[in-house]
Design an enzyme around this catalytic site. Structure first.
Site, PDB file in Angstrom:
ATOM      1  N   SER A 254       0.837  -1.196   0.000  1.00  0.00           N
ATOM      2  CA  SER A 254       0.000   0.000   0.000  1.00  0.00           C
ATOM      3  C   SER A 254       0.872   1.245   0.000  1.00  0.00           C
ATOM      4  O   SER A 254       2.097   1.161   0.051  1.00  0.00           O
ATOM      5  CB  SER A 254      -0.910  -0.008   1.223  1.00  0.00           C
ATOM      6  OG  SER A 254      -0.123   0.130   2.391  1.00  0.00           O
ATOM      7  N   LYS A 255       0.226   2.384  -0.038  1.00  0.00           N
ATOM      8  CA  LYS A 255       0.929   3.664  -0.161  1.00  0.00           C
ATOM      9  C   LYS A 255       2.065   3.847   0.835  1.00  0.00           C
ATOM     10  O   LYS A 255       3.085   4.430   0.521  1.00  0.00           O
ATOM     11  CB  LYS A 255      -0.055   4.817  -0.011  1.00  0.00           C
ATOM     12  CG  LYS A 255      -0.884   5.042  -1.255  1.00  0.00           C
ATOM     13  CD  LYS A 255      -1.670   6.341  -1.142  1.00  0.00           C
ATOM     14  CE  LYS A 255      -2.643   6.479  -2.300  1.00  0.00           C
ATOM     15  NZ  LYS A 255      -3.749   5.512  -2.204  1.00  0.00           N
ATOM     16  N   ARG A 256       1.854   3.351   2.055  1.00  0.00           N
ATOM     17  CA  ARG A 256       2.886   3.595   3.063  1.00  0.00           C
ATOM     18  C   ARG A 256       4.191   2.848   2.749  1.00  0.00           C
ATOM     19  O   ARG A 256       5.201   3.056   3.402  1.00  0.00           O
ATOM     20  CB  ARG A 256       2.374   3.216   4.454  1.00  0.00           C
ATOM     21  CG  ARG A 256       2.152   1.750   4.653  1.00  0.00           C
ATOM     22  CD  ARG A 256       1.244   1.460   5.844  1.00  0.00           C
ATOM     23  NE  ARG A 256       0.982   0.044   5.935  1.00  0.00           N
ATOM     24  CZ  ARG A 256       1.816  -0.825   6.478  1.00  0.00           C
ATOM     25  NH1 ARG A 256       2.942  -0.404   6.992  1.00  0.00           N
ATOM     26  NH2 ARG A 256       1.529  -2.107   6.504  1.00  0.00           N
TER      27      ARG A 256
END
Length: 481
Positions: A254-256
């Site tokens: 995911s984005k993180r």
RNA sequence: GGUCCCAUCGUCUAGUGGUUAGGACGCUGGCCUCUCACGCCGGAAGCCGGGGUUCAACUCCCCGUGGGACUACCA
């Protein structure tokens, strides 16, 4: 497998940029279609009116096109099973909802969000799987009338029958879910928009999808969908659930975790073939240890058996390695094509093609991503010429400056041009200066390139030419005396 | 918590009862006598644990352990 040609689909919802995980799902479907000479269908699942955006859809289509994943049917292409936007298929869902209502397989649910939340919390506190316990399942006609009169909106829930739901997953083998553990789920929301599981089943059936290839995160949805196939009297397709792409901590990418979208990788200078090659390789293998493959080879060797069952961590280092490999092997012409946006961004759009090709050829070994081209273009640009701290240090003593002066002297008195320059002049230097090896070449490198490292020196002679070399040597001398 | 899925070097994988457990990325030593890069040659590094089954288990079964997904009127 039957003898009819397979039809597969990629059905993203345009609520964000195309994620590499989704791109991989699209790729698997596309490869499957190509391998078996079937059809690949693109369907836009835009029923979430709040999160869906036309911009994301446009970007999605652009990203797929950039990757070279073309669809046989879908938006912008048409086809016999359209429309291909779920938002334009609402009447279809309505018709099938009415069938289910008539057959009493679904029922209206008037529960409010608060009521549902209370039930959920209660079940969790009793260590049970949160699910709908069927409060509105057996409402009398009278109660329903009363709730309607109160203006309570109704969502439609599917009455899940008890019993096992089994299917054979093409990647995972036999699967089994227990109906009694599921709870009645919503198929049409109170705003009249169908929920995911309902719309998917109707669309996949109407679009004659034969194989549903998607991420493992849909595994449990399959049970619900199978129930719907049965209720609607549709023959279900085959299912294949591949493992997900993981971040460094093994959780779903995911984005993180950093860059995760196709767009980001393109902007970072990753070639489309590289992303395809890497995504196809991740969590799988091509056989015989082969890792670098052309699209055709990937299509040829594609098989669902080849897909791994466990999640694979996205390894950016390996992606970059693959990218640098392609940059070294790709033809100069196509490489220049992909390089264009980066060249423009660095301010060298005006550079003539012949010169660009020569520079590219000289520096491609040093580059890992297309985005790095700017710094190398600048090294060959006289107006951007400047001496780095390391170069200045090398040129700081008289002995090294003597080398520079000697070359300048030779340059001023030679008839040689272009490629001849290096070959004719350099051999004269050891005698003229009494130096050779590193002591001879490093001062030259420092003075000519302004740097202490970089491509082969002879490349600079032929690309830069006499006047540019003279200019640089003079500047180097001026800067150090 | 519940349901389901998964398990070979740090990472991606090959391996389907008998192998010195193979390859790739990354890391690392050396070579290629201008540097960096490329290339070439080496090295370190792995079968999660415990029980079975078997003459023989990385491979089959069970139990642990670990990790993951799902658990919405999002898809």
């Amino acid at each position: 497998m039957t003898n009819i040609l397979p039809r597969v689909r990629f059905a993203p919802s345009p609520t964000g940029e195309l994620h590499v995980g989704n791109a991989r799902t699209a790729l698997f479907n596309w490869l499957f279609a190509k391998h078996y000479h079937g059809s690949f269908i693109l369907r836009i699942e835009d029923t979430d009116q709040v999160r869906t955006s036309k911009v994301f859809e446009a970007n999605l289509r652009q990203d797929l096109a950039w990757l070279g994943i073309e669809w046989d049917e879908g938006p912008g292409k048409g086809g016999p099973c359209g429309p291909y936007h779920q938002s334009e298929r609402l009447s279809l869902y309505r018709t099938h909802l009415e069938r289910l209502i008539a057959a009493e397989l679904v029922y209206p649910c008037y529960c409010t969000d608060e009521e549902l939340e209370t039930e959920r919390l209660s079940l969790i506190s009793r260590k049970m799987m949160p699910r709908y316990m069927g409060k509105c399942r057996n409402l009398t006609a009278e109660t329903r009338r009363r709730l309607e009169a109160e203006g309570r909106p109704a969502a439609y829930r599917f009455h899940v029958p008890p019993g096992a739901i089994t299917f054979h997953d093409l990647i995972r083998g036999p699967m089994r879910f227990e109906g009694s553990a599921l709870g009645d789920f919503i198929i049409v929301r109170s705003n009249g928009i169908p929920a995911y599981n309902f719309a998917v089943v109707i669309d996949d059936h109407l679009m004659k999808i034969t194989h549903v290839i998607r991420g493992e995160d849909h595994l449990s949805n399959t049970a619900l969908q199978l129930l719907l196939y049965r209720a609607l009297g549709f023959a279900p397709p085959q299912f294949a659930h591949h493992a997900l792409i993981l971040g460094w901590d093994r959780s779903k990418l995911s984005k993180r975790h950093g860059s995760t979208t196709v767009r980001e990788f393109r902007e970072q200078g990753i070639l489309p073939q590289v992303l395809i090659n890497y995504l196809a390789l991740l969590g799988a293998s091509f056989g015989e240890g082969k890792e670098v493959c052309t699209i055709d080879e990937i299509i040829e060797s594609f098989s669902l058996n080849r897909a791994g069952k466990s999640g694979a961590i996205f390894d950016k280092d390996k992606l970059l390695w693959l990218n640098s490999l392609y940059i070294r092997k790709e033809s100069l012409t196509t490489l220049t094509g992909y390089m264009q946006p980066f060249i423009k961004e660095a301010g060298y759009a005006h550079l003539e093609e012949a010169r660009l090709h020569r520079i590219l050829d000289a520096v491609r070994d040093n580059i890992t991503s297309l985005a790095e081209i700017g710094t190398y273009l600048r090294i060959f640009d006289d107006s951007a010429y400047e001496l780095s701290a390391g170069a200045l240090q090398i040129l700081a003593d008289d002995e090294t400056r003597k080398v520079v002066l000697s070359l300048l002297d030779l340059l001023n008195n030679t008839d040689a041009e272009g490629d001849e320059l290096y070959r004719t002049l350099i051999p004269l230097l050891p005698e003229k200066t009494g130096l050779r090896g590193k002591k001879l070449f490093m001062p030259l490198r420092a003075a000519i390139t302004g740097q202490t490292k970089g491509p082969e020196l002879d490349r600079f002679f032929s690309i830069l030419g006499k006047s540019s070399l003279q200019y640089r040597l003079r500047k180097a001398i001026a800067a150090t005396t």
